[in-house]
Design a protein around this motif. Structure first.
Motif, short mmCIF file in Angstrom:
data_model
loop_
_atom_site.label_atom_id
_atom_site.label_comp_id
_atom_site.label_asym_id
_atom_site.label_seq_id
_atom_site.Cartn_x
_atom_site.Cartn_y
_atom_site.Cartn_z
N GLY A 84 12.40 -13.69 0.60
CA GLY A 84 12.00 -14.57 1.22
C GLY A 84 12.69 -15.93 0.72
O GLY A 84 13.23 -15.87 -0.35
N HIS A 85 12.78 -17.10 1.48
CA HIS A 85 13.39 -18.15 0.68
C HIS A 85 12.26 -19.35 0.84
O HIS A 85 11.64 -19.72 1.66
CB HIS A 85 14.77 -18.65 1.49
N TYR A 86 12.06 -20.17 -0.45
CA TYR A 86 11.29 -21.18 -0.62
C TYR A 86 11.92 -22.49 -0.46
O TYR A 86 11.37 -23.62 -0.43
CB TYR A 86 10.55 -21.27 -1.87
N VAL A 88 14.03 -25.35 2.06
CA VAL A 88 14.09 -25.84 3.38
C VAL A 88 15.27 -26.85 3.85
O VAL A 88 15.95 -27.22 2.78
CB VAL A 88 12.72 -26.42 3.53
N GLN A 89 15.20 -27.07 5.05
CA GLN A 89 16.40 -27.71 5.59
C GLN A 89 16.10 -29.15 5.47
O GLN A 89 14.84 -29.78 5.20
CB GLN A 89 16.70 -27.57 6.86
N PRO A 90 16.96 -30.09 5.22
CA PRO A 90 16.89 -31.59 5.31
C PRO A 90 15.96 -31.90 6.46
O PRO A 90 16.08 -31.24 7.40
CB PRO A 90 18.45 -32.19 5.52
N ALA A 117 7.67 -22.88 9.35
CA ALA A 117 7.89 -21.29 9.96
C ALA A 117 9.12 -20.99 9.01
O ALA A 117 9.20 -19.76 8.86
CB ALA A 117 8.42 -21.61 11.36
N ASP A 118 10.19 -21.82 8.58
CA ASP A 118 11.36 -21.24 8.05
C ASP A 118 11.22 -21.90 6.58
O ASP A 118 11.97 -22.91 6.32
CB ASP A 118 12.50 -21.95 8.95
N ASP A 119 10.89 -21.20 5.57
CA ASP A 119 10.45 -19.81 5.72
C ASP A 119 8.91 -19.59 4.85
O ASP A 119 8.48 -18.69 4.85
CB ASP A 119 11.42 -18.75 5.18
N GLU A 151 17.86 -21.06 -2.25
CA GLU A 151 19.25 -21.49 -1.82
C GLU A 151 19.61 -21.04 -0.33
O GLU A 151 20.83 -20.86 -0.09
CB GLU A 151 20.19 -21.78 -2.64
N GLU A 152 18.87 -20.16 0.30
CA GLU A 152 19.22 -19.61 1.63
C GLU A 152 19.81 -20.61 2.54
O GLU A 152 20.86 -19.94 2.97
CB GLU A 152 17.95 -18.88 2.22
N GLU A 153 19.44 -21.60 2.65
CA GLU A 153 19.81 -22.66 3.68
C GLU A 153 21.22 -23.22 3.25
O GLU A 153 21.56 -23.76 4.06
CB GLU A 153 18.74 -23.91 3.74
N VAL A 154 21.46 -22.73 2.03
CA VAL A 154 22.92 -23.33 1.67
C VAL A 154 23.96 -22.17 1.31
O VAL A 154 24.83 -22.36 0.47
CB VAL A 154 22.86 -24.59 0.71
N ALA A 425 12.35 -24.96 14.03
CA ALA A 425 13.04 -24.91 12.71
C ALA A 425 14.39 -25.75 12.60
O ALA A 425 15.06 -25.70 13.77
CB ALA A 425 13.46 -23.12 12.57
N HIS A 426 14.56 -26.16 11.53
CA HIS A 426 15.76 -27.14 11.26
C HIS A 426 15.48 -28.56 12.13
O HIS A 426 16.71 -29.33 12.27
CB HIS A 426 17.03 -26.35 11.82
N SER A 427 14.52 -28.64 12.95
CA SER A 427 14.45 -29.85 13.90
C SER A 427 13.17 -30.78 13.31
O SER A 427 12.62 -30.22 12.42
CB SER A 427 14.10 -29.44 15.08
ZN ZN Z 1 16.53 -21.97 8.20
#
Ligand code: ZN
Ligand code: BES
Length: 457
Positions: A84-86, A88-90, A117-119, A151-154, A425-427
């Motif tokens: 999983g990834h801790y 998050v997006q900007p 939700a993510d994640d 760093e999943e989101e990058v 997610a991302h919004s």
């Molecule tokens: Zn994401």
């Protein structure tokens, strides 16, 4: 199982509070000023594992820390790795959030916060199911390992390297990832494919300073105008991407898979209405689900140039830039996209513009075999928790580490998404339904039990 169910009920509110505590940490991986927050999120998760009796390590490396945890080893049981990834997006645009992104707020049974939700919400379901087993039974029916990254989101670059160097530590029979969506509310899905991605930033430089558009207009190339022309040249009116050789490796959908996708109960009107649209669009000749999950895309993710303030300002901006993403499908090589894009840009860039293309992260698409005993066991667990059997889908998003796990460990991931398409997610106003959270914990409890039954099979 009755007592585990009771445990989940008794502790449901605490689980929610623990999720909210995690959501208060602004662990934005794209933001270099958030390193301490990423660290806090890693430590908070390590605390969860410690409290439930798993051996835990915080692994420092080149990037945000990894959190690794392991249940006491029991011979003869399958080993399951949960990822999983801790991070998050900007959160921008901030003014579009009803309540602040890092102040989790419950409205209508849903918690609103970045990462809900993510994640963070999804990954925590597997931690809580492990807790319930350990607390009630004193053991898990499988050997469980967790690897969580920040760093999943990058692009997951450190974990990708770590896998190569730690094959034994991560060795497993099955990888479980919950970082996606149900097919529809209450309709569980097992996701059998993810798109890949290649990301870039394109920067166009024109005159050495912003110019008066009256005094100089008509004599110099305006970088913003040039950017619009260049971007338009990358995809045609039929939605076909125009990079040289781009389609050579695209794996076409088989007739059988087209039929499978066409058979899914997809409500196109609802999809369109939810997005506030009056029409959908995409590559000619493909259905909406095919376009979403199994066809490549080109998208401008950000555009910057010139005057952004109130009222008119008559200038020719000195610079224009765009952030670009190409979603990729199985067989496409993310490393081939940069050279193809450079070739196309060189062809269409007008005189008077200095062009720079920055390669950002990339990852390959994945297509997962349905012929896998863990998948069949997961289908039983999902049916138990949701009261409906799962449908087999793909997703349009990317989880960079999935292809790296396959290469490095030789193990396919099992993708069980607990979120909803409208979770944002991302919004702005990202959310996660608390009933989805609790139902997913129940599904995860059952998952370990079904996997345990595969022992010796
Ligand atoms: Zn994401
Ligand atoms: N959870 C998503 C991936 C996802 C999205 C799966 C939708 C299924 C449905 C993940 O956190 C994500 O957003 N990944 C990025 C990866 C990229 C930045 C390398 C993505 O897809 O944009």
């Amino acid at each position: 199982m009755a007592t585990i169910d009771q445990y989940l009920e008794t502790h449901a509110q605490r689980f929610e509070q623990e999720l909210f505590d995690l959501l208060r940490i602004p662990s934005i991986s794209a933001d270099t000023t958030r390193k301490a927050d990423l660290r806090r999120a890693a430590e908070a998760l390590a605390g969860h594992f410690r409290r439930i009796g798993l051996a835990v390590e915080i692994i420092e490396g080149d990037g945000p820390a990894l959190v690794y945890a392991q249940s006491p080893r029991q011979e003869g049981l399958p080993t399951v790795l949960v990822y999983g990834h801790y991070d998050v997006q900007p959160v921008e645009p901030l003014d579009k959030w009803t309540t602040p992104p890092f102040e989790p707020t419950v409205r209508d049974g849903k918690v609103f916060a970045r990462g809900a939700a993510d994640d963070k919400g999804q990954l925590l379901t597997h931690v809580k199911s492990a807790e319930a087993w350990m607390a009630v039974e004193g053991r898990l029916p499988v050997n469980l390992k967790f690897i969580l990254e920040g760093e999943e989101e990058v692009g997951s670059s450190y974990l990708a390297k770590f896998i190569g160097e730690n094959r034994e530590k991560l060795a497993c029979d099955c990888i479980v990832i919950s970082d996606g969506n149900q097919f529809a509310p209450g309709q569980p899905a097992i996701t059998c494919g993810l798109r890949g991605i290649a990301c870039f930033e394109l920067i166009l430089k024109g005159p050495n300073r912003d110019l008066h558009s009256g005094s100089f207009g008509g004599t110099v190339t305006n970088p913003a105008n040039a950017l619009a022309r260049i971007l338009a040249a990358l995809i045609d009116a039929d939605g076909v991407i125009q990079l040289p050789g781009f389609h050579d490796d695209v794996l076409p959908l088989s007739p059988a898979e087209r039929e499978q996708l066409a058979g899914l109960p997809f409500d196109e009107d609802h999809y369109m209405r939810d997005l506030g649209l009056t029409a959908l669009a995409g590559e000619r000749g493909f259905t909406t689900l095919e376009r979403r999950w199994a066809r490549p895309t080109f998208d401008v993710c950000g555009l910057t140039s010139g005057y952004q303030g109130e009222g008119a300002k008559t200038i020719i901006p000195a610079v224009a830039s765009a952030k670009l993403s190409f979603r990729l499908v199985p067989r496409q090589d993310p490393h081939k996209i940069g050279p193809a894009l450079r070739e196309k840009l060189a062809e269409v860039c007008p005189p008077g513009i200095a062009m720079e293309l920055v390669d950002m992260h990339g990852t390959a698409a994945v297509h997962l075999s349905q012929d896998n005993p863990f998948m069949q066991a997961a289908a039983k667990a999902l049916e138990h928790a949701f009261g409906a059997p799962p449908v087999f889908t793909r997703e349009g998003g990317s989880i960079p580490i999935v292809s790296k796990f396959a290469q490095g460990l030789g193990v396919d991931a099992l993708l069980l998404g607990w979120g909803q398409d409208d979770d944002n997610a991302h919004s702005p106003n990202e959310k996660f339904s608390l009933s989805d959270f609790h139902r997913a914990i129940r599904a995860s409890v059952r998952l370990w039990e079904e996997f345990g039954r595969l022992a010796g099979a």
